[in-house]
Design a protein around this motif. Structure first.
Motif, PDB file in Angstrom:
ATOM      1  N   ASP A 180       0.824  -1.194   0.000  1.00 11.11           N
ATOM      2  CA  ASP A 180       0.000   0.000   0.000  1.00 11.11           C
ATOM      3  C   ASP A 180       0.873   1.265   0.000  1.00 11.11           C
ATOM      4  N   THR A 181       0.607   2.159  -0.936  1.00 10.70           N
ATOM      5  CA  THR A 181       1.432   3.365  -1.057  1.00 10.70           C
ATOM      6  C   THR A 181       1.404   4.196   0.215  1.00 10.70           C
ATOM      7  N   GLY A 182       0.240   4.302   0.836  1.00 13.21           N
ATOM      8  CA  GLY A 182       0.134   5.068   2.080  1.00 13.21           C
ATOM      9  C   GLY A 182       1.095   4.528   3.137  1.00 13.21           C
ATOM     10  N   GLU A 183       1.141   3.209   3.262  1.00 10.68           N
ATOM     11  CA  GLU A 183       2.032   2.597   4.257  1.00 10.68           C
ATOM     12  C   GLU A 183       3.500   2.776   3.863  1.00 10.68           C
ATOM     13  N   LEU A 184       3.784   2.663   2.586  1.00  6.91           N
ATOM     14  CA  LEU A 184       5.167   2.819   2.113  1.00  6.91           C
ATOM     15  C   LEU A 184       5.661   4.247   2.343  1.00  6.91           C
ATOM     16  N   VAL A 185       4.791   5.204   2.073  1.00  5.83           N
ATOM     17  CA  VAL A 185       5.141   6.608   2.282  1.00  5.83           C
ATOM     18  C   VAL A 185       5.331   6.884   3.773  1.00  5.83           C
ATOM     19  N   ALA A 186       4.431   6.349   4.584  1.00  3.30           N
ATOM     20  CA  ALA A 186       4.527   6.569   6.036  1.00  3.30           C
ATOM     21  C   ALA A 186       5.834   5.988   6.571  1.00  3.30           C
ATOM     22  N   GLU A 187       6.215   4.842   6.048  1.00  2.00           N
ATOM     23  CA  GLU A 187       7.459   4.208   6.493  1.00  2.00           C
ATOM     24  C   GLU A 187       8.675   5.062   6.110  1.00  2.00           C
ATOM     25  N   LEU A 188       8.642   5.605   4.891  1.00  2.00           N
ATOM     26  CA  LEU A 188       9.756   6.462   4.469  1.00  2.00           C
ATOM     27  C   LEU A 188       9.798   7.725   5.318  1.00  2.00           C
ATOM     28  N   GLU A 189       8.641   8.318   5.565  1.00  2.00           N
ATOM     29  CA  GLU A 189       8.574   9.517   6.420  1.00  2.00           C
ATOM     30  C   GLU A 189       9.149   9.207   7.811  1.00  2.00           C
ATOM     31  N   ALA A 190       8.821   8.018   8.330  1.00  2.00           N
ATOM     32  CA  ALA A 190       9.312   7.631   9.659  1.00  2.00           C
ATOM     33  C   ALA A 190      10.839   7.488   9.639  1.00  2.00           C
ATOM     34  N   ALA A 191      11.371   6.916   8.573  1.00  3.03           N
ATOM     35  CA  ALA A 191      12.829   6.746   8.465  1.00  3.03           C
ATOM     36  C   ALA A 191      13.524   8.111   8.386  1.00  3.03           C
ATOM     37  N   ILE A 192      12.875   9.052   7.692  1.00  7.12           N
ATOM     38  CA  ILE A 192      13.441  10.406   7.569  1.00  7.12           C
ATOM     39  C   ILE A 192      13.415  11.096   8.935  1.00  7.12           C
ATOM     40  N   ALA A 193      12.300  10.929   9.641  1.00  9.89           N
ATOM     41  CA  ALA A 193      12.173  11.544  10.976  1.00  9.89           C
ATOM     42  C   ALA A 193      13.196  10.942  11.935  1.00  9.89           C
ATOM     43  N   GLU A 194      13.390   9.633  11.830  1.00 10.76           N
ATOM     44  CA  GLU A 194      14.328   8.959  12.728  1.00 10.76           C
ATOM     45  C   GLU A 194      15.767   9.435  12.468  1.00 10.76           C
ATOM     46  N   ALA A 195      16.086   9.684  11.205  1.00 13.26           N
ATOM     47  CA  ALA A 195      17.436  10.165  10.878  1.00 13.26           C
ATOM     48  C   ALA A 195      17.677  11.560  11.442  1.00 13.26           C
ATOM     49  N   GLY A 196      16.594  12.323  11.535  1.00  9.15           N
ATOM     50  CA  GLY A 196      16.710  13.674  12.083  1.00  9.15           C
ATOM     51  C   GLY A 196      16.611  14.719  10.994  1.00  9.15           C
ATOM     52  N   PRO A 197      16.247  15.963  11.379  1.00  8.65           N
ATOM     53  CA  PRO A 197      16.035  17.023  10.382  1.00  8.65           C
ATOM     54  C   PRO A 197      17.311  17.325   9.588  1.00  8.65           C
ATOM     55  N   GLY A 198      17.147  17.414   8.275  1.00  6.17           N
ATOM     56  CA  GLY A 198      18.279  17.780   7.413  1.00  6.17           C
ATOM     57  C   GLY A 198      19.393  16.758   7.384  1.00  6.17           C
ATOM     58  N   ARG A 199      19.081  15.485   7.667  1.00  8.26           N
ATOM     59  CA  ARG A 199      20.149  14.477   7.694  1.00  8.26           C
ATOM     60  C   ARG A 199      20.111  13.527   6.491  1.00  8.26           C
ATOM     61  N   VAL A 200      18.954  13.435   5.820  1.00 14.01           N
ATOM     62  CA  VAL A 200      18.862  12.460   4.729  1.00 14.01           C
ATOM     63  C   VAL A 200      19.320  13.102   3.414  1.00 14.01           C
ATOM     64  N   ALA A 201      20.253  12.424   2.756  1.00 14.06           N
ATOM     65  CA  ALA A 201      20.840  12.940   1.515  1.00 14.06           C
ATOM     66  C   ALA A 201      20.086  12.465   0.288  1.00 14.06           C
ATOM     67  N   ALA A 202      19.694  11.178   0.287  1.00 13.09           N
ATOM     68  CA  ALA A 202      19.110  10.615  -0.940  1.00 13.09           C
ATOM     69  C   ALA A 202      18.253   9.399  -0.650  1.00 13.09           C
ATOM     70  N   PHE A 203      17.324   9.158  -1.553  1.00 11.72           N
ATOM     71  CA  PHE A 203      16.546   7.916  -1.592  1.00 11.72           C
ATOM     72  C   PHE A 203      16.874   7.250  -2.923  1.00 11.72           C
ATOM     73  N   VAL A 204      17.291   5.983  -2.855  1.00 14.23           N
ATOM     74  CA  VAL A 204      17.742   5.281  -4.063  1.00 14.23           C
ATOM     75  C   VAL A 204      16.852   4.063  -4.310  1.00 14.23           C
ATOM     76  N   ALA A 205      16.327   3.926  -5.527  1.00 16.82           N
ATOM     77  CA  ALA A 205      15.477   2.764  -5.820  1.00 16.82           C
ATOM     78  C   ALA A 205      15.407   2.497  -7.317  1.00 16.82           C
ATOM     79  N   GLU A 206      15.089   1.251  -7.631  1.00 16.70           N
ATOM     80  CA  GLU A 206      14.802   0.859  -9.020  1.00 16.70           C
ATOM     81  C   GLU A 206      13.325   1.171  -9.288  1.00 16.70           C
ATOM     82  N   PRO A 207      13.001   1.835 -10.378  1.00 17.84           N
ATOM     83  CA  PRO A 207      11.590   2.140 -10.677  1.00 17.84           C
ATOM     84  C   PRO A 207      10.724   0.881 -10.744  1.00 17.84           C
ATOM     85  N   ILE A 208      11.247  -0.155 -11.381  1.00 16.23           N
ATOM     86  CA  ILE A 208      10.610  -1.480 -11.382  1.00 16.23           C
ATOM     87  C   ILE A 208      11.722  -2.427 -10.946  1.00 16.23           C
TER      88      ILE A 208
END
Ligand SMILES: Cc1ncc(COP(=O)(O)O)c(C=O)c1O
Length: 458
Positions: free
Chosen positions: A192-220
């Motif tokens: 579910d996209t909502g859950e995937l987005v929430a998980e990414l948001e949580a990972a960004i929050a856990e890293a801390g403000p202004g700490r995440v440089a990049a998100f890397v993924a294969e489109p498919i």
């Protein structure tokens, strides 16, 4: 005839460290279109383009001639000393096709080098912007980004990581967008996209403000999960999260690029643009070891007017590589091969579904264009995989090969160890008759291998 027979005593003192340990490899003699012949005259239908590389077909004389013409003029100049006309004109020709605004290309020797270069572009961009604390890179489980240390560390492919784990651990991973196994903890998968987005948001929050440089993924997702297409709203939502947090979106288009999924690039299916992108494989169609790291105009201007780019490989910016890539591009354009990938891929999935859709051990047939995956399971209802000890996929490969069909495969997709996938990615010039032959041989191989593996389970 095997290599040892042919070279006799010489093999005893100097030998090849083969990719396959403990097996005998046939000796390749020639290749044309979708077929490879060995020195014994056996023909193999190349349903995987090697490792999903050969897009314009084997044995293209126009590419070989272009390569030879350039090689006669000059083959090598150092990238810090010269540019070349082939490279400059290739950058202009490929630019409009890339899913990156105002792109600048940094040519390297393959996918892993392209990914390493992308990581350094990311770091250099944030340094140039005086944000040195943006060091966290987030990738996904169930991904493959290459086998060099940085690329392997990004990869969420557990069987490949395992031996080198003591040297890994710099990067973080979130769930794969893997609808078939969505919600399975062992697969690190959500649907579910909502859950995937929430998980990414949580990972960004856990890293801390202004700490995440990049998100890397294969489109498919290619090799690790077998042509897994995310939910339709996934990529636009992920891109929005990245933009909102000042995180660079890095698309790994090494497998999905250059028409493989029926569009020029994987992200094109969703109209999403990357800040940084890696390509390889189809860029030169197997005719030259080539990869591209691509920076958007913003990333390029920021780095080149800011801190600079501390990087380089001896064989980067190859003029011969550029000529090959230019000719592959011309063939893709003039023969409408990206469109062919879309329509032939559709036909291949239809034929596979007719032949294998009802088989109890075929969990899912999926993909886009001529990147097609088959996930095999022991039990369709529960999606339980065969145990790795059944060596199901090895048996599918062996039966297919015995009947002259070459496939690509993966394991560990279900839980890091178990799981069997077949990946198909033939050249885009494949005929309908050859597609039918793939389906016929693969169908028989799956039936036989699954029956043997099931018998071992009881
Ligand atoms: C998505 C993806 N990224 C990176 C790589 C690594 O490319 P290479 O094997 O050319 O280093 C691969 C190779 O399969 C790949 O599929």
């Amino acid at each position: 005839m095997n290599v040892t027979d042919r070279h006799g005593a010489a093999a005893a003192t100097g030998r090849v460290f083969q990719r396959v340990i403990g097996g005998e490899l046939p000796v390749a003699a020639r290749a044309k279109g979708c077929t490879i012949w060995d020195t014994d005259g056996r023909a193999y239908l190349d349903a995987a383009g090697g490792a999903i590389v050969v897009n314009v077909g084997h044995g293209r004389t126009s590419i070989v001639e272009a390569m030879a013409r350039q090689a006669r003029a000059f083959t090598y100049v150092h990238g810090t000393t010269f540019t070349s006309e082939p490279l400059e004109s290739y950058a202009r020709a490929i630019g409009p096709h890339l899913p990156v605004d105002d792109p600048a290309i940094y040519p390297v020797s393959g996918g892993s080098e392209a990914i390493e270069s992308c990581l350094k572009l990311v770091r250099s961009y944030h340094l140039a912007r005086r944000e040195p604390d943006r060091t966290v890179v987030i990738a996904r489980w169930g991904s493959y980004h290459g086998n060099s240390m940085g690329a392997l560390d990004l990869s969420g492919r557990e069987p490949l990581r395992k031996p080198y784990e003591p040297w890994l651990g710099r990067f973080r991973h979130v769930s794969a967008a893997y609808p078939y196994r969505g919600g399975e903890t062992a697969a690190h998968a959500l649907a579910d996209t909502g859950e995937l987005v929430a998980e990414l948001e949580a990972a960004i929050a856990e890293a801390g403000p202004g700490r995440v440089a990049a998100f890397v993924a294969e489109p498919i997702v290619g090799a690790t999960l077998g042509a897994v297409v995310p939910p339709d709203d996934y990529w636009p939502a992920i891109a929005e999260v990245c933009r909102r947090h000042g995180i660079l979106l890095v698309a790994d288009e090494v497998m999905t690029g250059f028409g493989r999924t029926g569009r020029w690039f994987g992200l094109d299916h969703w109209g999403v643009r990357a800040d940084v992108m890696a390509a390889a494989k189809g860029v030169a169609g197997g005719y030259f070891p080539l990869g591209l790291a691509v920076a958007s105009g913003n990333v390029y201007e920021t780095i080149t007017t800011g801190g600079g780019f501390v990087h380089g490989f001896t064989y980067s910016h190859s003029p011969v590589g550029a000529v090959v890539a230019g000719e592959v591009l011309r063939i893709l354009e003039t023969e409408n091969l990206v469109e062919a990938s879309a329509t032939k891929g559709e036909l291949l999935r239809t034929l596979l579904t007719e032949r294998l859709g009802g088989h109890p051990n075929v969990g899912e047939i999926r993909g886009r264009g001529l990147l097609v995956g088959l996930e095999l399971v022991a039990d369709q209802a529960t999606r339980r995989p065969f145990p790795r000890t059944a060596r199901l996929i090895e048996s599918v490969m062996a039966h297919s090969r015995a009947d002259g069909l070459l496939l690509y495969h993966g394991t560990g997709n279900a839980d890091g160890t178990n799981g069997d996938i077949v990946l198909l990615g033939p050249p885009f010039v494949i005929s309908d008759g050859e597609l039918a032959r793939i389906v016929e041989v693969l169908g028989d191989a799956v039936e036989r291998a699954a029956a043997e593996a099931s018998a071992k389970l009881v």
